[in-house]
Write an enzyme that holds these catalytic residues in place. Structure first.
Site, PDB file in Angstrom:
ATOM      1  N   PRO A 213      26.074  14.377  26.818  1.00  0.00           N
ATOM      2  CG  PRO A 213      26.716  12.271  27.508  1.00  0.00           C
ATOM      3  CD  PRO A 213      26.733  13.606  28.094  1.00  0.00           C
ATOM      4  CG  ASP A 387      23.100  12.812  31.061  1.00  0.00           C
ATOM      5  OD1 ASP A 387      24.086  12.196  30.346  1.00  0.00           O
ATOM      6  OD2 ASP A 387      23.176  13.558  32.234  1.00  0.00           O
ATOM      7  CG  HIS A 388      23.810   7.847  25.755  1.00  0.00           C
ATOM      8  ND1 HIS A 388      23.685   6.560  26.589  1.00  0.00           N
ATOM      9  CD2 HIS A 388      23.549   7.616  24.515  1.00  0.00           C
ATOM     10  CE1 HIS A 388      23.628   5.747  25.603  1.00  0.00           C
ATOM     11  NE2 HIS A 388      23.457   6.288  24.285  1.00  0.00           N
ATOM     12  NE  ARG A 389      26.645  12.927  31.803  1.00  0.00           N
ATOM     13  CZ  ARG A 389      26.919  14.161  32.531  1.00  0.00           C
ATOM     14  NH1 ARG A 389      28.075  14.613  32.865  1.00  0.00           N
ATOM     15  NH2 ARG A 389      25.969  15.044  32.654  1.00  0.00           N
TER      16      ARG A 389
END
Length: 415
Positions: A213, A387-389
């Site tokens: 994401p 990376d939104h994680r």
């Protein structure tokens, strides 16, 4: 008999070119001897033998392309012995010999880097089915290699999940339509075949864009003070023949910002978020047929002169495909700079498993308002793709603030 297999010299390597043989039939080789040169999707590297013996056959001819990883490329007779009394082996062929499908055949597994566990492919498969950690086993094969008997001796029973997975039917894929099916006549274009690097880049970036994401954060940074500082620095380094570029300063600022905001120096893993102890900066280098990202290790500890020299050396060897695997595998953060091409702003695809990549545009004079007056300033637009994680908006914003402060007050990079 021992087969020498096409090794996986990088995590992304699927196939390579057998560029050159350094041995011939009848030669004796020892463990560690260099026997061939392989061109991979990243570089040209040497292949070492892991067993001793006499070269009985070269199974793949020099110059053969598309040799799959783990394909037998040569065969050795027993250690110190002579070739077996069998009919003369066939001459090298243009296509790689197929890998045995017999599960009872033990094949050696060559290391791709420090810390690699020596185990045969069959032993690896059995260990996965039985839920065994190979690092806990002691190998009884040549040079301590883990073989089937070592796994079976561990006495674990197969996991139901693994059996169920093995029994599941393989999914069918729908082939992509050809250009002819999409309405392009055959004589309307020239088809350039995909080489190993372009194929690997396409696969990895597709996986990254699909599975990670992404989100971008963009800011403008004033670089007037940076340009003045660069001129002064290069004046001091002129006698040493060293020239610091804007990109070298960006690398240094990015590394220091990662130390100030360590949450941004991270990677997502299924086990948790890995916080890297050092700023290992991957810099994107365009090469013929694709790109490669050599790494400046521990960039936060290096001076600007060292960064300039190392970056230049890595870029030159990347373009000639002479990098060692450890020089492009890993890294904790990437930088892609297209400013030299006049690109003002762009966003990059994350280089997994890294958590972020910085896209750097061209510095250019723009009109800005300062103290109520319209003045000219040299601005550089940068975009941090996260990376939104791993990195949320607040962490990304804090990293960009730290980066901007270092760029706009470059003296803070050396105090």
């Amino acid at each position: 008999m021992t087969d020498i297999l096409m090794p996986a010299l990088s995590p992304t390597m699927e196939e390579g070119i057998l560029a050159k043989w350094l041995v011939k039939v009848g030669d004796s080789v020892r463990s560690g001897d260099v026997v061939a040169e392989i061109e991979t999707d990243k570089a040209t590297m040497e292949v070492e033998a892991v067993d001793e013996g006499v070269v009985e056959a070269l199974l793949v001819a020099e110059g053969t392309e598309g040799v799959k990883v783990n394909t037998p490329i040569a065969r050795l007779s027993g250690e110190g012995g002579s070739p077996a009394a069998t009919p003369a082996p066939p001459p090298p062929v243009a296509a790689p010999a197929p890998r045995s499908l017999d599960p009872a055949v033990e094949k050696p597994d060559l290391p791709t880097g420090s810390g690699r566990i020596f185990a045969s492919p069959l032993a690896r498969r059995l260990a996965a089915e039985r839920g065994l950690d190979l690092s806990t086993l002691t190998g009884s094969g040549p040079h301590g290699r883990i073989i089937r008997a070592d796994v079976e001796a561990a006495g674990a029973s197969p996991r139901p999940a693994a059996q169920a997975t093995a029994a599941a039917p393989a999914p069918t894929s729908v082939p992509a339509p050809t250009l002819a099916q999409l309405g392009y006549p055959d004589d309307s274009y020239t088809l350039v075949p995909l080489d190993g690097m372009r194929r690997t880049v396409a696969r990895r970036l597709t996986e990254s864009a699909r599975d990670i994401p992404h989100f971008p954060l963009t800011i403008d940074v004033e670089i007037d003070a940076l340009l003045v500082a660069r001129t002064r620095i290069n004046g001091l380094l002129e006698a040493r023949g060293i020239k610091v570029s804007v990109n070298d300063l960006v690398i240094k600022a990015a590394a220091l910002a990662l130390k100030q905001v360590p949450e941004a120096n991270a990677s997502f893993t299924p086990e948790g978020i890995a916080l890297h102890r050092h700023a290992d900066i991957s810099m994107a280098v365009a090469v013929e047929g694709g790109l490669i990202t050599p790494i400046l290790r521990r960039a936060e500890q290096k001076g600007l002169a060292d960064i300039a020299q190392e970056a230049k050396n890595l870029a030159e060897r990347a373009r000639s495909r002479k990098l060692k695997p450890e020089e492009f595998q890993g890294g904790s953060f990437s930088i892609s700079n297209l400013g030299m091409f006049g690109i003002r702003q762009f966003g990059s695809i994350i280089n997994p498993p890294q958590g972020a990549i910085l896209s750097v545009g061209a510095g250019e004079a723009r009109a800005v308002i300062r103290d109520g007056q319209v003045v000219s300033r040299t601005l550089m637009t940068v975009t941090l793709t996260c990376d939104h994680r791993v990195i949320d908006g607040a962490i990304g914003a804090r990293w960009l603030a730290a980066f901007r402060a270092l760029i706009e007050e470059p003296v803070t990079m050396i105090v």
